[in-house]
Design an enzyme around this catalytic site. Sequence first.
Site, PDB file in Angstrom:
ATOM      1  N   LYS A 285     -16.160 -30.450  10.024  1.00  0.00           N
ATOM      2  CA  LYS A 285     -17.353 -29.796   9.448  1.00  0.00           C
ATOM      3  C   LYS A 285     -17.066 -29.364   8.016  1.00  0.00           C
ATOM      4  CE  LYS A 285     -18.774 -25.452  10.517  1.00  0.00           C
ATOM      5  NZ  LYS A 285     -18.847 -24.844   9.172  1.00  0.00           N
TER       6      LYS A 285
ATOM      7  N   GLU B 153     -27.469 -21.989   9.298  1.00  0.00           N
ATOM      8  CA  GLU B 153     -27.056 -20.592   9.481  1.00  0.00           C
ATOM      9  C   GLU B 153     -27.966 -19.651   8.711  1.00  0.00           C
ATOM     10  OE1 GLU B 153     -22.876 -19.812   9.063  1.00  0.00           O
ATOM     11  OE2 GLU B 153     -23.168 -17.632   9.086  1.00  0.00           O
TER      12      GLU B 153
HETATM   13  O1  KIV Z   1     -16.731 -21.128  10.686  1.00  0.00           O
HETATM   14  C1  KIV Z   1     -17.557 -20.953  11.597  1.00  0.00           C
HETATM   15  O2  KIV Z   1     -17.256 -20.366  12.644  1.00  0.00           O
HETATM   16  C2  KIV Z   1     -18.895 -21.463  11.397  1.00  0.00           C
HETATM   17  C3  KIV Z   1     -19.938 -21.064  12.379  1.00  0.00           C
HETATM   18  C4  KIV Z   1     -20.460 -19.725  12.052  1.00  0.00           C
HETATM   19  C5  KIV Z   1     -21.008 -22.073  12.474  1.00  0.00           C
HETATM   20  O3  KIV Z   1     -19.149 -22.130  10.460  1.00  0.00           O
END
Ligand code: KIV
Length: 290
Positions: A138, A207
């Site tokens: 991600k 978010e």
């Molecule tokens: O780093 C994280 O835990 C996140 C979540 C809040 C989606 O990006």
Amino acid sequence: MTRISHARTQEAAERRTSLYGGESSRRITVRDIAAAKESGERWPMLTAYDAMTASVFDQAGIPVVLVGDTMGACHLGYDSTVPVTLEEILVLSAAVVRGTERALIVGDLPFGTYQAGPEQALRSATRLVKETGVGAVKLEGGERSARQIDMMVAAGIPIMGHLGLTPQSVNAFGGYRVQGRGETAARQLVRDARAVQDAGAFAVVLEAVPEEVATEITAALDIPTVGIGAGPNCDAQVLVWTDAMGLTPGRLPRFVKKYSGLRDTLDEAARTFAEEVVSGVFPAAEHAYH
Ligand code: KIV
């Protein structure tokens, strides 16, 4: 039925496996995530930063576990996600992968490991996948991260985007604020979501954005949206595990629901242990070797 068509039918059935509560014990893949969007199945995602916690969530059937850079505050004692390093993400992602059997594990690219350009992003993501075994990566950003996403996807790395309140930009935002309010900001968020999808991401976190904008994006995209403070109409919902289970101290954002009171439970248990040691109740006869 030929052996090939039988295999195809089986494969299709496997692909239809529910993300939550499904029978299959094999690892969830991004194909399962795509099938869930197609069938309209909603799914849960939690963060985890260590093998034991991750194994609890895995055995509870949570299909996607994120080793998020929220580990900065939740696990490493930093006051934001900004100081988190790739080395820290690597160590904890590997632990989470070792602690799980079924969940798709998504590793987060921390601040400073992809913003310089696609080559830097690919180098960081390659280390994350190779050295830890995560199934996906991600990163934050929409149009500004599209070239990075494109290159990582082309290299065979499944990518989850992250839009709205992207905490690595907390200094630019001037705090943790709802994003995408007002027509101009909402239109930019929709453009960002399309850019993330067009670059090849398999899902996108939204978010702290208005429910109306998240609903519009969810309807417009072919990939699932994963909401956190984005209302009920996203395809999936994610919470930071220490928030959801009541371990995080202090005031929580309004989008958090507490499913447990771990902080109080641990506090009480620690006090009982201390009192029993001081009073001599622990250890008892059954705890001793002879
Ligand atoms: O780093 C994280 O835990 C996140 C979540 C809040 C989606 O990006």
